[in-house]
Write a protein that holds these residues in place. Structure first.
Motif, PDB file in Angstrom:
ATOM      1  N   THR A   1      -3.979   1.578   4.943  1.00  0.00           N
ATOM      2  CA  THR A   1      -3.272   1.117   3.757  1.00  0.00           C
ATOM      3  C   THR A   1      -3.529   2.008   2.541  1.00  0.00           C
ATOM      4  N   TYR A   2      -4.792   2.312   2.297  1.00  0.00           N
ATOM      5  CA  TYR A   2      -5.169   2.918   1.018  1.00  0.00           C
ATOM      6  C   TYR A   2      -5.670   4.357   1.096  1.00  0.00           C
ATOM      7  N   ALA A   3      -5.756   4.934   2.297  1.00  0.00           N
ATOM      8  CA  ALA A   3      -6.281   6.296   2.398  1.00  0.00           C
ATOM      9  C   ALA A   3      -5.423   7.208   3.279  1.00  0.00           C
TER      10      ALA A   3
ATOM     11  N   PHE B   1      -8.144  15.407  -2.581  1.00  0.00           N
ATOM     12  CA  PHE B   1      -9.332  16.257  -2.560  1.00  0.00           C
ATOM     13  C   PHE B   1     -10.473  15.440  -1.959  1.00  0.00           C
ATOM     14  N   VAL B   2     -11.373  16.121  -1.239  1.00  0.00           N
ATOM     15  CA  VAL B   2     -12.513  15.443  -0.640  1.00  0.00           C
ATOM     16  C   VAL B   2     -13.808  16.069  -1.113  1.00  0.00           C
TER      17      VAL B   2
ATOM     18  N   GLY C   1     -16.692  11.534   0.257  1.00  0.00           N
ATOM     19  CA  GLY C   1     -15.922  10.911  -0.812  1.00  0.00           C
ATOM     20  C   GLY C   1     -14.542  11.530  -0.879  1.00  0.00           C
ATOM     21  N   TYR C   2     -13.652  10.871  -1.611  1.00  0.00           N
ATOM     22  CA  TYR C   2     -12.299  11.404  -1.734  1.00  0.00           C
ATOM     23  C   TYR C   2     -11.631  10.902  -2.993  1.00  0.00           C
ATOM     24  N   ILE C   3     -10.622  11.650  -3.422  1.00  0.00           N
ATOM     25  CA  ILE C   3      -9.640  11.173  -4.390  1.00  0.00           C
ATOM     26  C   ILE C   3      -8.280  11.537  -3.819  1.00  0.00           C
ATOM     27  N   LEU C   4      -7.418  10.535  -3.693  1.00  0.00           N
ATOM     28  CA  LEU C   4      -6.108  10.687  -3.061  1.00  0.00           C
ATOM     29  C   LEU C   4      -5.063  10.025  -3.940  1.00  0.00           C
ATOM     30  N   GLY C   5      -3.820  10.460  -3.807  1.00  0.00           N
ATOM     31  CA  GLY C   5      -2.788   9.808  -4.596  1.00  0.00           C
ATOM     32  C   GLY C   5      -1.405  10.363  -4.341  1.00  0.00           C
ATOM     33  N   SER C   6      -0.481   9.924  -5.168  1.00  0.00           N
ATOM     34  CA  SER C   6       0.902  10.380  -5.109  1.00  0.00           C
ATOM     35  C   SER C   6       1.324  10.892  -6.474  1.00  0.00           C
ATOM     36  N   LYS C   7       2.148  11.932  -6.470  1.00  0.00           N
ATOM     37  CA  LYS C   7       2.700  12.479  -7.719  1.00  0.00           C
ATOM     38  C   LYS C   7       3.886  11.677  -8.217  1.00  0.00           C
ATOM     39  N   ASP C   8       4.518  10.932  -7.324  1.00  0.00           N
ATOM     40  CA  ASP C   8       5.707  10.147  -7.664  1.00  0.00           C
ATOM     41  C   ASP C   8       5.619   8.824  -6.914  1.00  0.00           C
ATOM     42  N   THR C   9       5.069   7.819  -7.560  1.00  0.00           N
ATOM     43  CA  THR C   9       4.759   6.560  -6.889  1.00  0.00           C
ATOM     44  C   THR C   9       5.986   5.884  -6.302  1.00  0.00           C
ATOM     45  N   ARG C  10       7.079   5.823  -7.035  1.00  0.00           N
ATOM     46  CA  ARG C  10       8.269   5.147  -6.506  1.00  0.00           C
ATOM     47  C   ARG C  10       8.828   5.880  -5.277  1.00  0.00           C
ATOM     48  N   ALA C  11       8.810   7.201  -5.286  1.00  0.00           N
ATOM     49  CA  ALA C  11       9.276   7.959  -4.124  1.00  0.00           C
ATOM     50  C   ALA C  11       8.342   7.721  -2.937  1.00  0.00           C
TER      51      ALA C  11
ATOM     52  N   PHE D   1       4.224   4.133 -17.690  1.00  0.00           N
ATOM     53  CA  PHE D   1       3.072   4.883 -18.197  1.00  0.00           C
ATOM     54  C   PHE D   1       3.013   6.284 -17.582  1.00  0.00           C
ATOM     55  N   ALA D   2       3.125   6.374 -16.254  1.00  0.00           N
ATOM     56  CA  ALA D   2       3.095   7.665 -15.556  1.00  0.00           C
ATOM     57  C   ALA D   2       3.523   7.457 -14.112  1.00  0.00           C
ATOM     58  N   ALA D   3       4.083   8.507 -13.526  1.00  0.00           N
ATOM     59  CA  ALA D   3       4.572   8.412 -12.148  1.00  0.00           C
ATOM     60  C   ALA D   3       3.460   8.501 -11.113  1.00  0.00           C
ATOM     61  N   ALA D   4       2.344   9.129 -11.461  1.00  0.00           N
ATOM     62  CA  ALA D   4       1.286   9.417 -10.490  1.00  0.00           C
ATOM     63  C   ALA D   4       0.235   8.310 -10.450  1.00  0.00           C
ATOM     64  N   HIS D   5      -0.304   8.069  -9.254  1.00  0.00           N
ATOM     65  CA  HIS D   5      -1.428   7.132  -9.119  1.00  0.00           C
ATOM     66  C   HIS D   5      -2.491   7.718  -8.205  1.00  0.00           C
ATOM     67  N   LEU D   6      -3.670   7.088  -8.226  1.00  0.00           N
ATOM     68  CA  LEU D   6      -4.787   7.604  -7.441  1.00  0.00           C
ATOM     69  C   LEU D   6      -5.584   6.480  -6.785  1.00  0.00           C
ATOM     70  N   HIS D   7      -6.330   6.864  -5.742  1.00  0.00           N
ATOM     71  CA  HIS D   7      -7.389   6.056  -5.143  1.00  0.00           C
ATOM     72  C   HIS D   7      -8.614   6.951  -5.028  1.00  0.00           C
ATOM     73  N   ILE D   8      -9.776   6.445  -5.388  1.00  0.00           N
ATOM     74  CA  ILE D   8     -11.009   7.232  -5.299  1.00  0.00           C
ATOM     75  C   ILE D   8     -12.111   6.374  -4.711  1.00  0.00           C
ATOM     76  N   ASP D   9     -12.855   6.940  -3.766  1.00  0.00           N
ATOM     77  CA  ASP D   9     -13.996   6.250  -3.158  1.00  0.00           C
ATOM     78  C   ASP D   9     -15.057   7.276  -2.779  1.00  0.00           C
ATOM     79  N   ILE D  10     -16.309   6.904  -2.994  1.00  0.00           N
ATOM     80  CA  ILE D  10     -17.449   7.765  -2.662  1.00  0.00           C
ATOM     81  C   ILE D  10     -18.497   6.902  -1.979  1.00  0.00           C
ATOM     82  N   LEU D  11     -19.098   7.411  -0.912  1.00  0.00           N
ATOM     83  CA  LEU D  11     -20.154   6.668  -0.239  1.00  0.00           C
ATOM     84  C   LEU D  11     -21.294   6.363  -1.201  1.00  0.00           C
TER      85      LEU D  11
END
Length: 208
Positions: free
Chosen positions: A43-45, A57-58, A70-80, A127-137
């Motif tokens: 779902t989220y990664a 990026f990892v 760890g990672y940071i992941l996302g989309s540049k255009d959330t609706r797309a 606010f902005a088209a891009a979103h992110l998810h970030i998680d680190i052990l």
């Protein structure tokens, strides 16, 4: 520790899925909540390694045979991203994981979510088209690498013509520690969204 950041690739799928699980309960492990432990990562990664508009990026530990920690992941255009996933990603998972297989509340939640995936609030997209998810052990938290991952992502996204010139994320309301972490870097509540939506304009980001 010998830590570095590199671009994520599809080969990182097992690692990011595992990290997503180990941080998936408000920053702590969600392992005990799932029989199907891959659901949260799917779902989220994982889709952020595969679908159009995505980036990632990892964080890698050279002292542990270059393990991803760890990672940071996302989309540049959330609706797309949402549109493509609705057509090509969630239906496949919905077929593979019918709600009838689920026994734990968490598995029930995700198997139903695949059939009715939430989308971003309109206020976030304004606010902005891009979103992110970030998680680190857990053992790598508190060392400044979360900030470095976000800085790396923002420096990359500055050159990608992001609508709104900013980025946002949705937070688990139970993850109080993360809330303070984001505020230190200039993230603020998004006007018109609920209290768990945080965003920052690139120009307002506090890198140090």
């Amino acid at each position: 520790m010998s830590l570095t950041i590199r671009k994520a690739t599809e080969a990182d799928e097992p690692a990011v899925s595992r990290i997503c699980l180990l941080t998936g309960n408000a920053g702590t492990s969600a392992e005990e909540l799932h029989d199907y432990k891959e659901l949260i990562g799917l779902t989220y990664a994982v889709p952020y390694l595969k679908l159009p508009t995505t980036w990632g990026f990892v964080l890698v530990d050279g002292a542990k045979d270059n393990a991803v920690v760890g990672y940071i992941l996302g989309s540049k255009d959330t609706r797309a991203y949402e549109k493509y996933a609705a057509e090509h990603w969630w239906p496949v998972l919905a077929e593979k994981y019918p709600p009838s297989i689920a026994k734990t509340p968490a598995d029930v939640y995700y198997t139903n979510l695949f059939r009715n995936m939430h989308t971003a609030p309109d206020a976030n997209i304004v606010f902005a088209a891009a979103h992110l998810h970030i998680d680190i052990l857990d053992e790598y938290q508190g060392l400044g690498w979360g900030r470095k991952l976000i800085t790396t992502a923002i420096e990359y996204l500055k050159g990608e013509n992001i609508a709104g010139e900013g980025i946002w994320l949705g937070m688990d309301p139970k993850n109080v520690k993360a809330r303070g972490f984001y505020r230190k870097m200039g993230f603020k509540n998004i006007e018109g969204a609920d209290d768990n939506q945080f965003g920052v304009k690139f120009v307002d980001y506090i890198a140090e």
